[in-house]
Scaffold this motif. Structure first.
Motif, mmCIF file in Angstrom:
data_model
loop_
_atom_site.group_PDB
_atom_site.id
_atom_site.type_symbol
_atom_site.label_atom_id
_atom_site.label_comp_id
_atom_site.label_asym_id
_atom_site.label_seq_id
_atom_site.Cartn_x
_atom_site.Cartn_y
_atom_site.Cartn_z
ATOM 1 N N GLY A 56 0.819 -1.210 0.000
ATOM 2 C CA GLY A 56 0.000 0.000 0.000
ATOM 3 C C GLY A 56 0.854 1.261 0.000
ATOM 4 N N GLY A 57 1.933 1.257 0.805
ATOM 5 C CA GLY A 57 2.828 2.415 0.831
ATOM 6 C C GLY A 57 3.507 2.635 -0.507
ATOM 7 N N ILE A 58 3.933 1.555 -1.149
ATOM 8 C CA ILE A 58 4.567 1.669 -2.469
ATOM 9 C C ILE A 58 3.572 2.217 -3.492
ATOM 10 N N ALA A 59 2.324 1.750 -3.430
ATOM 11 C CA ALA A 59 1.315 2.237 -4.372
ATOM 12 C C ALA A 59 1.066 3.730 -4.187
ATOM 13 N N VAL A 60 1.007 4.177 -2.931
ATOM 14 C CA VAL A 60 0.793 5.604 -2.667
ATOM 15 C C VAL A 60 1.975 6.425 -3.167
ATOM 16 N N MET A 61 3.200 5.973 -2.868
ATOM 17 C CA MET A 61 4.383 6.708 -3.298
ATOM 18 C C MET A 61 4.516 6.707 -4.820
ATOM 19 N N GLU A 62 4.116 5.632 -5.462
ATOM 20 C CA GLU A 62 4.143 5.595 -6.921
ATOM 21 C C GLU A 62 3.167 6.611 -7.494
ATOM 22 N N ARG A 63 2.034 6.736 -6.861
ATOM 23 C CA ARG A 63 1.030 7.703 -7.338
ATOM 24 C C ARG A 63 1.496 9.136 -7.105
#
Length: 280
Positions: free
Chosen positions: A264-271
């Motif tokens: 989830g953290g990676i997805a947020v940072m990617e966004r």
């Protein structure tokens, strides 16, 4: 109609084309194998975390949320999680401050000293982690500082700074000098230019570095082994000790939560920052 010796029929492929296709096929096969090796352990842990048995066994004999419920009563893991989050937040804050200042100093400087400083700030990534942890313990002992949360935060900060420096330097190198020159020609101070132009443009790089620094601190074992005191239990060490001593299935459930939280953290940072593009 006869063909000349050097001509080929339309359906035949040249040796160069066949070699290229074979090479690309090998690369695709290696990529698939690498993905399997990376993803298979993670998927196995997620599946095992839902077991209804008393041991870590794959495939599980049955499925249940029992061990996720047991996490609510695991006060030792709660205490260790609180310590890990506290140290990671403090170390990340220090690493971001120091890393941004270091990046501003070395990013566009052509001097040899800047290149040497850049290599110096990245050296914690090259040194063996256990060797760095032991040397840090000896250094603090020479200073007469007992191991505590403070020494733990300082040790983690040294490990985290390279991630911030590397991502911030990458963002600064993409910054167009004409923007800074235009701001200066209009009479803006260097502080105003940094606050209104430089900082907004390099913010994604800083956030990416901060995220990677937080993960590096939260997951760190070697430095924590040497620099923590007896009262400071860190989550990765507690998980390791529980698995080594009694193969606690609760650790699999906790691992499942950490995996989901990390994704989830990676997805947020990617966004927000385009993290994958900054790691290339």
């Amino acid at each position: 109609m006869s063909r000349s010796p050097g001509t080929r029929s339309p359906g035949t492929r040249s040796p160069g084309t066949l070699d290229r296709l074979s090479f690309e096929g090998l690369l695709h096969l290696l990529a698939i194998l690498a993905m399997v090796l990376l993803l298979a352990p993670t998927l196995i842990v997620l599946v095992v975390s839902f077991t209804d048995g008393l041991s870590l066994r794959f495939p599980p004999p049955g499925y249940s949320l029992r061990w996720y419920g047991e996490l609510l009563e695991a006060w030792q893991l709660h205490y260790a999680l609180k310590n890990s989050l506290t140290v990671a937040v403090l170390a990340t804050a220090l690493a971001v401050g120091l890393g941004v200042l270091a990046a501003l100093a070395v990013a566009r400087s052509p001097r040899l000293s800047a290149r040497l400083l850049d290599s110096f700030f990245l050296s914690p990534l090259i040194l063996p982690a256990l060797a760095f942890g032991l040397s840090s313990l000896m250094f603090f002992s020479l200073l007469g500082w007992p191991v505590s949360v403070a020494t733990l935060v300082l040790g983690h900060t040294v490990v985290c700074v390279p991630y911030v420096v590397r991502n911030t330097v990458a963002a600064l190198t993409q910054l167009q000098p004409s923007l800074l020159e235009g701001s200066a020609s209009l009479g803006a101070s260097r502080l105003y230019t940094f606050r209104r132009i430089t900082l907004p443009l390099i913010r994604p790089g800083i956030l990416s570095g901060g995220f990677l620094a937080f993960m590096a601190s939260f997951d760190n074992i070697p430095v924590s082994l040497f620099l923590r005191d007896a009262a400071t239990d860190m989550l990765p060490i507690r998980m390791w000790q529980d698995l080594e001593g009694r193969l606690d299935v609760t650790i699999a459930a906790l691992s499942g939560i950490l995996i989901v939280a990390t994704i989830g953290g990676i997805a947020v940072m990617e966004r927000v920052t385009g993290l994958s593009r900054r790691l290339v």
